[in-house]
Design an enzyme around this catalytic site. Structure first.
Site, PDB file in Angstrom:
ATOM      1  N   GLU A  52       0.832  -1.205   0.000  1.00 31.19           N
ATOM      2  CA  GLU A  52       0.000   0.000   0.000  1.00 31.19           C
ATOM      3  C   GLU A  52       0.866   1.254   0.000  1.00 31.19           C
ATOM      4  O   GLU A  52       1.707   1.454   0.880  1.00 31.19           O
ATOM      5  CB  GLU A  52      -0.936   0.010   1.213  1.00 31.19           C
ATOM      6  CG  GLU A  52      -1.876   1.222   1.176  1.00 31.19           C
ATOM      7  CD  GLU A  52      -3.001   1.147   2.187  1.00 31.19           C
ATOM      8  OE1 GLU A  52      -2.936   0.294   3.099  1.00 31.19           O
ATOM      9  OE2 GLU A  52      -3.950   1.950   2.073  1.00 31.19           O
ATOM     10  N   GLU A 106     -12.751   2.150   2.776  1.00 34.03           N
ATOM     11  CA  GLU A 106     -12.059   2.283   4.048  1.00 34.03           C
ATOM     12  C   GLU A 106     -12.510   3.583   4.709  1.00 34.03           C
ATOM     13  O   GLU A 106     -12.469   4.644   4.082  1.00 34.03           O
ATOM     14  CB  GLU A 106     -10.549   2.313   3.796  1.00 34.03           C
ATOM     15  CG  GLU A 106      -9.713   2.076   5.014  1.00 34.03           C
ATOM     16  CD  GLU A 106      -8.242   1.926   4.662  1.00 34.03           C
ATOM     17  OE1 GLU A 106      -7.596   1.041   5.223  1.00 34.03           O
ATOM     18  OE2 GLU A 106      -7.734   2.699   3.819  1.00 34.03           O
TER      19      GLU A 106
HETATM   20 MN    MN Z   1      -5.781   2.271   2.912  1.00 38.42          MN
END
Ligand code: MN
Length: 289
Positions: free
Chosen positions: A146, A240
């Site tokens: 990420e 998210e």
């Molecule tokens: Mn994230």
């Protein structure tokens, strides 16, 4: 394409009660997939989770951020060793739940570093991830790194930096994980990084600039979704969002979740599911233009 939601939208604990809430709420909101944060993999009941997910017909992925004690870029070999062992455990957990993706800040600690990365730290992390990638490939799992903002890692803050690091690792089992919240802080725009990453894009997080309701902040979502369609992205797209309404101590401190952006998880999630699905539906039609 699978639409997912991060479990922290619904629960901060991962015992039977927490997992049941997360799984049932994910299904009720119309998502296909639940992303489980493995902040405590050694205390996680994979059999329980696998059963609940199967009962509710949901796919699963897992994510985590490393800490100082498990930092693959650390100058302390014990921390690198602990990080590699922990990620091996996480791979085993994902496999046991029938998942195919492990993502997040799995290359360094998830924290604000006070110095740039060292060459030795980069090399240490790349070597460990190369070994983990071989194990992941055997299990049919993709590792996606990420790309996060400068306050959460020093190793890579843009998609192109991630591609350079992937080249150092040298494994097809490792991909890039882009997150609109982080892109909005660091990238030049929301379209080009997706094109740059192209078929090495393995995972996507959809988050607003303040991590609350999609469409209530300053992230420019339209070009991002257009870019996903342009490159033919077909992997998980996961919502998210974090609020002090749902608290997990480790993650809340690491991410700076100090205020309340929403109260009703179910309303937030159902809205996000419609928002993401509608955007993907619209950009899917661009191929006919
Ligand atoms: Mn994230």
């Amino acid at each position: 394409m699978q639409l997912g939601v991060h479990a922290l939208v619904f629960t901060g604990t991962f015992d039977r009660a927490g997992l049941t809430t997360a799984v049932e709420s994910t299904r009720a909101a119309g998502f296909d997939l639940l992303e489980i944060p493995l902040m405590d993999p050694y205390g996680f009941d994979r059999k329980l989770a696998a059963g609940l997910l199967a009962d509710n017909g949901l796919a699963v992925t897992a994510s985590l951020g490393l800490s100082d004690a498990t930092d693959l870029t650390s100058a302390n070999p014990a921390a690198v060793e602990a990080g590699e062992r922990m990620l091996e455990e996480c791979l085993d957990i994902v496999a046991a739940m029938g998942g195919r993706h492990l993502c997040g800040v799995i290359y360094s600690a998830m924290k604000k570093y006070l110095e740039p990365p060292t060459q030795a730290g980069r090399a240490s992390s790349a070597a460990a991830l190369g070994r983990l990638a071989a194990r992941a490939a055997d299990l049919g799992i993709t590792l996606s790194l990420e790309v996060v903002n400068r306050y959460e890692t020093n190793l890579m803050n843009t998609g192109r930096q991630a591609l350079a690091f992937l080249d150092e690792i040298g494994s097809d089992a490792v991909r890039v994980h882009l997150d609109t919240y982080h892109m909005h802080i660091e990238e030049s725009d929301m379209f080009s990084p997706v094109l740059d990453v192209g078929d090495r894009l393995g995972y996507v997080h959809i988050g607003e600039s303040h991590r609350g309701y999609l469409g209530s902040g300053t992230v420019d979502f339209d070009p991002f979704f257009r870019a996903l369609a342009r490159v033919g992205y077909d992997g998980p797209v996961v919502f998210e969002s974090f609020s002090s309404a749902v608290v997990n101590d480790d993650l809340s401190r690491a991410l700076g979740i100090w205020r309340n952006l929403w109260q009703d998880s179910d309303d937030l999630a159902a809205h996000a599911q419609r928002f993401i699905r509608d955007h993907l539906h619209a950009v899917g039609s661009i191929a006919m233009h």
